[in-house]
Scaffold this active site. Sequence first.
Site, PDB file in Angstrom:
ATOM      1  N   ASP A   1       0.857  -1.187   0.000  1.00 29.34           N
ATOM      2  CA  ASP A   1       0.000   0.000   0.000  1.00 29.34           C
ATOM      3  C   ASP A   1       0.890   1.233   0.000  1.00 29.34           C
ATOM      4  O   ASP A   1       2.101   1.150  -0.201  1.00 29.34           O
ATOM      5  CB  ASP A   1      -0.926  -0.027   1.214  1.00 29.34           C
ATOM      6  CG  ASP A   1      -0.139   0.010   2.519  1.00 29.34           C
ATOM      7  OD1 ASP A   1      -0.101   1.073   3.167  1.00 29.34           O
ATOM      8  OD2 ASP A   1       0.454  -1.031   2.886  1.00 29.34           O
TER       9      ASP A   1
ATOM     10  N   HIS B   1       1.036  -9.145  -3.649  1.00 24.82           N
ATOM     11  CA  HIS B   1       0.093  -8.125  -3.185  1.00 24.82           C
ATOM     12  C   HIS B   1       0.871  -6.809  -3.104  1.00 24.82           C
ATOM     13  O   HIS B   1       1.475  -6.480  -2.083  1.00 24.82           O
ATOM     14  CB  HIS B   1      -0.479  -8.520  -1.821  1.00 24.82           C
ATOM     15  CG  HIS B   1      -1.537  -7.589  -1.321  1.00 24.82           C
ATOM     16  ND1 HIS B   1      -2.868  -7.734  -1.620  1.00 24.82           N
ATOM     17  CD2 HIS B   1      -1.456  -6.485  -0.535  1.00 24.82           C
ATOM     18  CE1 HIS B   1      -3.563  -6.774  -1.035  1.00 24.82           C
ATOM     19  NE2 HIS B   1      -2.726  -6.002  -0.367  1.00 24.82           N
TER      20      HIS B   1
ATOM     21  N   ASP C   1       0.387 -17.741  -4.421  1.00 26.58           N
ATOM     22  CA  ASP C   1       0.910 -16.654  -5.240  1.00 26.58           C
ATOM     23  C   ASP C   1      -0.259 -15.957  -5.919  1.00 26.58           C
ATOM     24  O   ASP C   1      -0.509 -16.124  -7.112  1.00 26.58           O
ATOM     25  CB  ASP C   1       1.900 -17.208  -6.263  1.00 26.58           C
ATOM     26  CG  ASP C   1       2.534 -16.109  -7.122  1.00 26.58           C
ATOM     27  OD1 ASP C   1       2.427 -14.929  -6.739  1.00 26.58           O
ATOM     28  OD2 ASP C   1       3.123 -16.433  -8.173  1.00 26.58           O
TER      29      ASP C   1
ATOM     30  N   GLU D   1       2.187 -10.450   0.303  1.00 27.17           N
ATOM     31  CA  GLU D   1       2.468  -9.008   0.275  1.00 27.17           C
ATOM     32  C   GLU D   1       3.977  -8.802   0.414  1.00 27.17           C
ATOM     33  O   GLU D   1       4.738  -9.735   0.725  1.00 27.17           O
ATOM     34  CB  GLU D   1       1.726  -8.265   1.388  1.00 27.17           C
ATOM     35  CG  GLU D   1       1.783  -6.749   1.207  1.00 27.17           C
ATOM     36  CD  GLU D   1       0.835  -5.975   2.117  1.00 27.17           C
ATOM     37  OE1 GLU D   1       0.705  -4.754   1.922  1.00 27.17           O
ATOM     38  OE2 GLU D   1       0.230  -6.588   3.017  1.00 27.17           O
TER      39      GLU D   1
END
Length: 612
Positions: free
Chosen positions: A176, A478, A527, A536
């Site tokens: 993020d 991710h 995955d 992530e």
Amino acid sequence: MLKFGLKQYIPLAVAMLSFATVSHAATAYINQVGYRTGEAKEFALVDGNGSVEIADANGQTVLTATPSAASYWGPSGQNVQLVDFSDLKVPGTYSIKVGGQVLRSDLKISDKTFEEVAKASLKWYYYQRASMALDEAYAGKWKRAAGHTNASVQLHSSTGASGTINSTKGWYDAGDYGRYTVNSGITTYTLLSLYEHFPDYFNTLKWNIPAEGNLPDLLAEIKWNLDWMLTMQASDGGVYHKLTSLDFPGDVMPAKDKAALYVIGKSTAGTFDFAGVMAVAARVYKPFDASYASQCLEAAKKAYAWGLANPDRNFLGNPEGVSTGTYANDDPTDEKLFAGTELYISTGDASYKVAGSTEYVSWWGGMDGIATYGKATHATEFGGDAAEAKQNILKTADMFVERAQTGFGVIMNEDDFAWGSNSSAANQGVWLLHAYYLTGDSKYYATAVKAMDYLLGKNPLDMSFLTGYGTKSPKMPHHRPSTSDGVAEPVPGMLVGGPQPGGEDIGTESWECSEYRTGKPATSYTDSRCSYATNEVAINWNAPFAYLAGAIEALSAGYAPKFAAFPSTVAIKPAVVHKTSVKQGPQLRFADQMLYVEKNGKRFNLKGHRIK
């Protein structure tokens, strides 16, 4: 002559002869990036039977090896044999064969084996830069527009203040776009320590990032995050906890994330983390920029004073209306130990000394292991504390060495397969390197390399966990930029979190994962982009991997930390870690159309006569 009671083995012999007619596929698990020419080497074998042949590119057998006795590895539920092929020292690509069957043809031996993955894992921080466009000249096909360029950000009420501050730069924390002081702390320290331990090596190592004055690439990259961290210190010395939007963004590129940014919270743990990092930075940057070094040191002192005055300003969870990462902490004692240790090293002021060390490897929520490094490697300054710290490091390192003799030949046990398990493996490797620095005992170095072997493919998933490297590596991490940039391959050099059985991302919502847990922690992984719990990426996971890869390369080039028990002018030649002998009963083996009995590495025919 050794004799066996043949009667008790006849049923097994019949079974073995029957089994020999059935095709049974063995699997070899290797470090897919490669092995160093002059060092200890091993791979793992499951369902193998008999000796192992290693063949060169022409198909000629260059080495025959006898696997170790199988041992059960609980994290994957497999019986595993280890195959030592340290005697093979010629660079090249080889095949592994068992019973004439080729198991794989991607076994590589080379010099400077980990230099490229070290560069890649360090360059990833460039790809994570906030407030900067990534130009094609540096980023290639992963070029992108600048994100989060707005300098002025709102102070959330949780900070105890109002108004705005100017805050840019820094690294996006993970998949993020948040920036967090606590996680920046352990990450930035780890990279600073890599430079501090091997300055001569990293003064010349480059990986194509924008220049920053006369700084080496590693220090130029670190400074991008230090500059951001400095903006997060309030005028009273306290440090704000994080800079994020109120919620996680969707799968968009950084420039498309237009949500308002807030400075959220102010924490004792984050402030002490900041103080420790800035104290190290003051030492490291002084030869290049004395003014900047002085700024870092004054910021460290001011932060430490605020932490002492506010020992219980703990960030226990998000305030109402905020749902980004927490990095919560209700006990900043370990962060204080870290900050005080590094400030004493940098200033010589005994008022900063705090007693204590630990036998536990550090993570973002437990910084006392890093303080243990600082004390153990500064024996003159810390005296008895240094001796205790060294013993704590060696005690744990010896346990790691013992663990690595069985199973997959790795350090991890079932408890290590928690969120971000791959960072546990990497940090264990860094711990072992410190044991090597302090003693010069090559068993610690050899076991640290096994941590790298695990991360790059010698694991029950048979995959390298570093994007872009290895025969099989993660394709769908991710990671928002990798998801939304329109490039098929993910950004390279990212260490994914790794297997763990929590299943926090499994559910029925469209953005959640289907069930991927296997009942075994070391294989509970997918995955898939949905899997923030196993796939992530994060800056604090990449840092120990980069340290491990970079330090191995520097050591092998002949460099050593100034405090090491061996000189920096001599390249190391680690000895093979000899496996502890295991007493076992005779076992029947089938090879070359013959059935024989094997005991303690010796072979006998069914009459008890030794044949090898």
